[in-house]
Motif scaffolding. Structure first.
Motif, PDB file in Angstrom:
ATOM      1  N   GLY A 109      49.872  -9.056 -24.790  1.00 13.70           N
ATOM      2  CA  GLY A 109      50.561 -10.366 -24.548  1.00 13.70           C
ATOM      3  C   GLY A 109      51.900 -10.408 -24.141  1.00 13.70           C
ATOM      4  O   GLY A 109      52.235 -11.241 -24.104  1.00 13.70           O
ATOM      5  N   ARG A 138      39.256  -3.394 -20.628  1.00 17.19           N
ATOM      6  CA  ARG A 138      38.739  -3.932 -21.869  1.00 17.19           C
ATOM      7  C   ARG A 138      38.900  -5.600 -22.276  1.00 17.19           C
ATOM      8  O   ARG A 138      38.181  -6.345 -22.087  1.00 17.19           O
ATOM      9  CB  ARG A 138      39.268  -3.290 -23.277  1.00 17.19           C
ATOM     10  N   ARG A 139      40.181  -5.944 -21.853  1.00 17.45           N
ATOM     11  CA  ARG A 139      40.428  -7.302 -22.036  1.00 17.45           C
ATOM     12  C   ARG A 139      39.687  -8.172 -20.978  1.00 17.45           C
ATOM     13  O   ARG A 139      39.886  -7.879 -19.788  1.00 17.45           O
ATOM     14  CB  ARG A 139      42.047  -7.723 -22.090  1.00 17.45           C
ATOM     15  N   PRO A 140      39.037  -9.277 -21.547  1.00 14.69           N
ATOM     16  CA  PRO A 140      38.417 -10.032 -20.456  1.00 14.69           C
ATOM     17  C   PRO A 140      39.182 -10.678 -19.418  1.00 14.69           C
ATOM     18  O   PRO A 140      40.325 -10.897 -19.484  1.00 14.69           O
ATOM     19  CB  PRO A 140      37.787 -11.235 -21.372  1.00 14.69           C
ATOM     20  N   ALA A 141      38.763 -10.184 -17.967  1.00 13.51           N
ATOM     21  CA  ALA A 141      39.387 -10.764 -16.801  1.00 13.51           C
ATOM     22  C   ALA A 141      40.765 -10.098 -16.655  1.00 13.51           C
ATOM     23  O   ALA A 141      41.738 -10.768 -15.831  1.00 13.51           O
ATOM     24  CB  ALA A 141      39.474 -12.299 -16.838  1.00 13.51           C
ATOM     25  N   ALA A 144      40.943  -8.940 -13.137  1.00 19.18           N
ATOM     26  CA  ALA A 144      40.797 -10.016 -12.156  1.00 19.18           C
ATOM     27  C   ALA A 144      42.105 -10.495 -11.954  1.00 19.18           C
ATOM     28  O   ALA A 144      42.766 -10.946 -11.085  1.00 19.18           O
ATOM     29  CB  ALA A 144      39.623 -11.096 -12.567  1.00 19.18           C
ATOM     30  N   GLN A 145      42.940 -10.775 -13.158  1.00 17.64           N
ATOM     31  CA  GLN A 145      44.122 -11.145 -13.021  1.00 17.64           C
ATOM     32  C   GLN A 145      44.948 -10.285 -12.265  1.00 17.64           C
ATOM     33  O   GLN A 145      45.824 -11.158 -11.561  1.00 17.64           O
ATOM     34  CB  GLN A 145      44.532 -11.162 -14.792  1.00 17.64           C
ATOM     35  N   VAL A 148      44.012 -11.189  -8.660  1.00 17.67           N
ATOM     36  CA  VAL A 148      44.663 -12.550  -8.167  1.00 17.67           C
ATOM     37  C   VAL A 148      46.010 -12.405  -7.815  1.00 17.67           C
ATOM     38  O   VAL A 148      46.617 -12.734  -6.784  1.00 17.67           O
ATOM     39  CB  VAL A 148      44.573 -13.526  -9.368  1.00 17.67           C
ATOM     40  N   LEU A 149      46.969 -11.695  -8.601  1.00 17.63           N
ATOM     41  CA  LEU A 149      48.235 -11.752  -8.392  1.00 17.63           C
ATOM     42  C   LEU A 149      48.699 -10.890  -7.172  1.00 17.63           C
ATOM     43  O   LEU A 149      49.269 -11.220  -6.372  1.00 17.63           O
ATOM     44  CB  LEU A 149      49.063 -11.201  -9.517  1.00 17.63           C
ATOM     45  N   GLN A 189      46.368  -1.628 -20.651  1.00 15.36           N
ATOM     46  CA  GLN A 189      45.904  -2.608 -21.857  1.00 15.36           C
ATOM     47  C   GLN A 189      46.851  -2.888 -22.975  1.00 15.36           C
ATOM     48  O   GLN A 189      47.703  -1.713 -23.326  1.00 15.36           O
ATOM     49  CB  GLN A 189      44.609  -2.038 -22.235  1.00 15.36           C
ATOM     50  N   GLU A 274      57.136 -17.207 -15.220  1.00 15.02           N
ATOM     51  CA  GLU A 274      55.880 -16.845 -14.848  1.00 15.02           C
ATOM     52  C   GLU A 274      55.455 -16.334 -13.371  1.00 15.02           C
ATOM     53  O   GLU A 274      54.445 -15.763 -13.061  1.00 15.02           O
ATOM     54  CB  GLU A 274      54.686 -17.851 -15.310  1.00 15.02           C
TER      55      GLU A 274
END
Ligand SMILES: Nc1nc2c(ncn2[C@@H]2O[C@H](COP(=O)(O)OP(=O)(O)OP(=O)(O)O)[C@@H](O)[C@H]2O)c(=O)[nH]1
Ligand SMILES: Nc1nc2c(ncn2[C@@H]2O[C@H](COP(=O)(O)OP(=O)(O)OP(=O)(O)O)[C@@H](O)[C@H]2O)c(=O)[nH]1
Ligand SMILES: [Mg+2]
Ligand SMILES: [Mg+2]
Lengths: 439, 302
Positions: A109, A138-141, A144-145, A148-149, A189, A274
């Motif tokens: 994070g 491993r971390r969900p999505a 995908a994150q 998208v970026l 990760q 962000e």
């Protein structure tokens, strides 16, 4: 919540000023305040000890004893020493053969994925052809994150569901080579520095790609753990730089000093939001001021500049020069100011205003802003263009419409006249900060 | 009850600062050097300067008054004081009737979405029917992330398109929760720094949307804090508290820290109950916070 160092030292120095020059025990008293301020800013305890030792040497020496204003001298030494310790901003070293690789590592994070996108955008602006690589399977999505970026920035993303991170790295490099990309940015990760298995995986990835840069992405809000974190990542993986994220909040960012002190790697960028464009250069002197809670006027100015669009600024400037700046313009300016954040927070960035802003609770200043806006909103556009026509009955109407009193309307009109006078006197830069605080 | 993972997390803490505090207070007499060292160790455990100074002042006073000499006695007093700091009267508990709405808030990346998945599992284990709402419509793939957890849990996720209005998601989710007889609705929100005025205003609005549908909702507002955060956690808690009346704290990533002291600072300075701790990235890595066990764990012989 925390007293700033400036205020505290002022307290100590007020006593000292009467005594004249600094004695050794005076220095110790002042340094106690410095020590506490740094601890409150989350600088690691051991780092603080070392730092204070260095400052003491210089402060007790001739410099301070001989100087006429020892108080200011101590602040200067502390600030200077801190700036030195933070080091010069590092630059990305992409001098090797293409495709270059940049690996982003850090705790869960901390902002790695977002920062990967920011770096890609930055490098493209520098004329590179970046490829984003998603290795977090491993971390969900997580993939995908990044996708998208990448899509938003129109920067390609390489990733593979299911593959091992090490295998993905190898394939990504192949892809980068074939696709004539100049730089591959590897998102990894999140992992704990104490997680032997995952740290081992990182070493494997590094061995496979021999990256040009291994950047630790660390949260500006990190506490005393920063030292262990930096030590482990540096010893096991070998860092080449640090990116400090989420500096757009009010964390003092002492972790940066700790990480820098134990790893010796340069700070390369700051994450200031962000959005993919929120990546900024690091200025040691400004970060030093921030850690010391001494206000950050330069950041304020930059923020102001960023939120006042250039054209708008030119328009206002022109109006001011020709003395046709009216309440309509003023209203627009207020709206711009609001975009920069709550007034109390802005005030905190101005040296000397920090204590004032603490006395005024945020609600008060922001309520005042709202009131001023309400008053202006209740005026007709003719009244805004030409406030001189506002007489008694108009004032009554405006007060009623804005839920304020006639006195408050009068006060605003008075302040506005003052402001106009002031503006005429200003040799005008791009942004008029004074108008913000004239309200 | 704390599980094995919590004990493991605490072991790490114990081996460092709290372990050293235990060692320091194991034998010998009370003197100035001891107070100094105790202060250093507490600060290094992220307890924070303010809370540390207050704790030590209280200890010194009692030691003087009662004429105590043994360091051991200080240890028991410190443990009692720490326990008192993190002991709270019962937090609101999910009732049998109606829809129990939990709004989850926090700064960027603190662990909200993952903690929500753990909470969903927690309520499932209690036999409750859970529904999730993907009201983070802002961050890239945040909706997908929650949906994947929903699939793994076998829990429905109410979601709109990315970029949609989070208030509308909550509105629909409450409606869906009532229609489907869900008992617990957990709302994921976008991470936001507490200093961002507009984003905090938006959060207030989200709260109002929930209250507009179910008068007492949200019955819980849980602030997720990252355990590795330093003193800024206090400011975060304060601002979120002011904006949306936080009812409890979820301390995520406790497995990543050798400190955990910030728990005491938040409880002492803000009086917000610590309710849960997260000790890993898996669904089962959640424990209810227990003051007695937490403090005993920190000081236990390893
Ligand atoms: N305000 C602010 N938010 C940021 C910044 N950098 C990242 N974020 C946010 O922090 C959160 C976490 O960012 P990510 O990029 O997903 O972090 P990560 O390190 O990839 O996380 P994991 O992959 O789960 O370990 C997201 O909500 C981001 O939008 C920053 O500089 N400022
Ligand atoms: N080690 C560990 N990691 C955790 C824990 N809780 C969450 N994480 C990880 O922390 C990272 C961020 O978690 P998220 O749940 O995405 O955080 P978030 O607050 O929803 O982030 P944003 O929505 O981007 O603000 C992910 O990599 C999680 O797997 C925990 O208790 N321990
Ligand atoms: Mg990531
Ligand atoms: Mg989330």
């Amino acid at each position: 919540m925390f007293e700033s160092l400036t205020e505290r030292l002022q307290g100590v120095f007020k006593k000292l000023a009467r005594k004249g020059k600094l004695r050794e025990q005076d220095v110790d008293e002042a340094l106690r305040e410095v020590r506490l301020a740094l601890l409150e800013a989350d600088v690691n305890y051991q780092v603080v000890k070392r730092f204070v030792g260095r400052v003491r040497e210089r402060a007790v020496g001739v410099e301070v004893m001989k100087s006429l204003n020892p108080a200011q001298q101590v602040v200067k030494i502390v600030h200077g020493e801190l700036t030195t310790m933070l080091g010069q901003p590092g630059r990305l070293d992409l001098s090797g053969p293409s495709p270059h690789t940049i690996m982003l590592v850090g705790l869960q994070g901390s902002g790695k994925t977002t920062t990967a996108a920011k770096l890609a955008l930055h490098l493209r602006q520098e004329g590179q052809r970046p490829l984003l690589v998603a290795t977090d399977t491993r971390r969900p999505a997580a993939m995908a994150q990044l996708e998208v970026l990448g899509r938003e920035l129109e920067i390609p993303v390489y990733g593979e569901e299911g593959g091992s991170p090490v295998a993905i790295c190898a394939q990504a490099l192949e892809r980068a080579r074939k696709g004539a990309y100049s730089v591959a940015i590897l998102d990894t990760q999140g992992r704990l520095h104490i997680d032997q298995k995952l740290m081992g995986e990182l070493v494997e990835m590094k061995d496979r790609v021999s990256p040009d840069e291994v950047l630790l992405v660390a949260d500006a809000m990190t506490g005393q753990d920063a030292v262990r974190l930096a030590q482990e990542f540096h010893q096991q993986v070998g860092l080449t730089g640090l990116i400090l994220t989420k500096i757009d909040g009010d964390a003092r960012g002492g972790a940066a000093l700790s990480i820098r002190a134990v790893s010796g790697v340069p700070i390369k960028f700051l994450g200031t939001g962000e959005k993919p464009s929120a990546l900024e250069a690091f200025h040691p002197d400004r970060l030093a001021s921030r850690i010391l809670g001494m206000g950050d006027i330069l950041t304020l100015i930059e923020r102001a500049e960023a939120s006042f669009e250039e054209e708008e600024a030119r328009r206002v400037e022109e109006k001011l020069r020709t003395a046709t700046f009216d309440l309509e313009d003023f209203r627009q300016q207020l709206q711009q100011v609001k975009r920069m954040g709550p007034l109390s927070q802005l005030m905190e960035m101005i040296p000397g205003f920090a204590s004032l802003s603490r006395q005024l609770p945020q609600e008060v200043t922001d309520q005042q802003m709202k009131k001023i806006e309400a008053i202006i909103n209740s005026m007709t556009s003719e009244e805004r263009r030409n406030p001189r026509i506002i007489g008694g009955s108009r004032k009554r109407r405006i007060a009623r419409g804005s839920g304020t009193t006639i006195q408050e309307v009068n006060q605003l009109l008075g302040q506005f006249r003052q402001m106009q006078k002031l503006m005429k006197r200003l040799t005008f830069g791009r942004v008029d900060i004074s108008s913000i605080f004239g309200t | 009850m704390f599980g094995k993972r919590v004990q493991q997390s605490l072991t790490r803490t114990r081996h460092s600062y709290f372990g050293r505090i235990r060692g320091l207070l194991a034998r010998g007499e009370v003197n100035e050097a001891l107070w100094q060292e105790l202060e250093e160790l507490l600060i290094q455990a992220d307890v924070g300067v303010g809370t540390t100074v207050a704790l030590i002042e209280a200890l010194r006073e009692r030691v003087d008054k009662e004429g105590l000499r043994q360091a051991r006695a200080v240890r028991e007093m410190l443990k009692d004081d720490l326990k008192r700091v993190v002991t709270f009267s019962e937090s609101p508990r999910c009732r049998e009737d109606g829809l129990w709405v939990i709004l989850v808030v926090g700064v960027n990346g603190s662990g909200k979405t993952t903690s929500i998945a753990k909470l969903a599992r927690y309520y499932q284990d209690k036999g409750r029917k859970v529904l999730l709402a993907a009201a983070d419509t802002f961050r890239a793939a945040a909706i997908d992330q929650l949906k994947i957890w929903g699939q793994r849990l076998g829990v429905d996720v109410v979601a709109h398109q990315p970029g949609g209005d989070p208030g509308a998601v909550i509105y629909d989710a409450i409606e869906a929760g009532q229609a489907r007889d869900a008992e617990v609705l957990i709302i994921d929100t976008a991470g936001r720094l507490h200093t961002k005025y507009n984003l905090m205003e938006e959060l207030k609005k989200l709260r109002r949307v929930a209250a507009g549908r179910v008068p007492e909702a949200p019955q819980e507002v849980i602030l997720v804090l990252d355990a590795t955060t330093g003193q800024n956690a206090l400011t975060q808690a304060k601002y979120f508290q002011e904006a949306v009346e936080v009812t409890g704290v979820f301390v995520a990533k406790l497995d990543g820290t050798a400190k955990g002291g910030i728990v005491f600072a938040i409880a002492k300075e803000l009086g917000i109950p610590i309710q849960y701790v997260g000790t890993g990235e898996r669904l089962e890595d959640l424990a209810e916070f227990d003051a007695e066990e937490f403090v005993e764990g920190l000081f236990a012989e390893s």
